[in-house]
Design a protein around this motif. Structure first.
Motif: not given
Length: 72
Positions: A56-63
């Motif tokens: 996945g793209q790093p900007d697709q991960f979130f807390v």
């Protein structure tokens, strides 16, 4: 988020998601970091087999926001 940031957040017991809240990043009892689709349990590794490239793209991960935020 970087791979290190994702792992640190999961280890700190934050709810980390990928793409949308239906996908959650967990660490299993073997120490593997996984992406789980919560509705049906479909699971994939957080990274490719080399362990260095995110699935996945790093900007697709979130807390996820804390449940206590916004409560006074």
């Amino acid at each position: 988020m970087t791979l290190q940031e994702i792992k640190a957040a999961v280890d700190a017991r934050h709810r980390v998601h990928w793409a949308n809240p239906g996908y959650r990043v967990i660490r299993d009892r073997l120490g593997q970091y996984l992406i789980v689709f919560t509705r049906n349990g479909d699971t994939r590794g957080l990274t490719d087999r080399s362990g260095t490239r995110l699935n996945g793209q790093p900007d697709q991960f979130f807390v996820a926001p804390s449940e206590q935020e916004g409560q006074a």
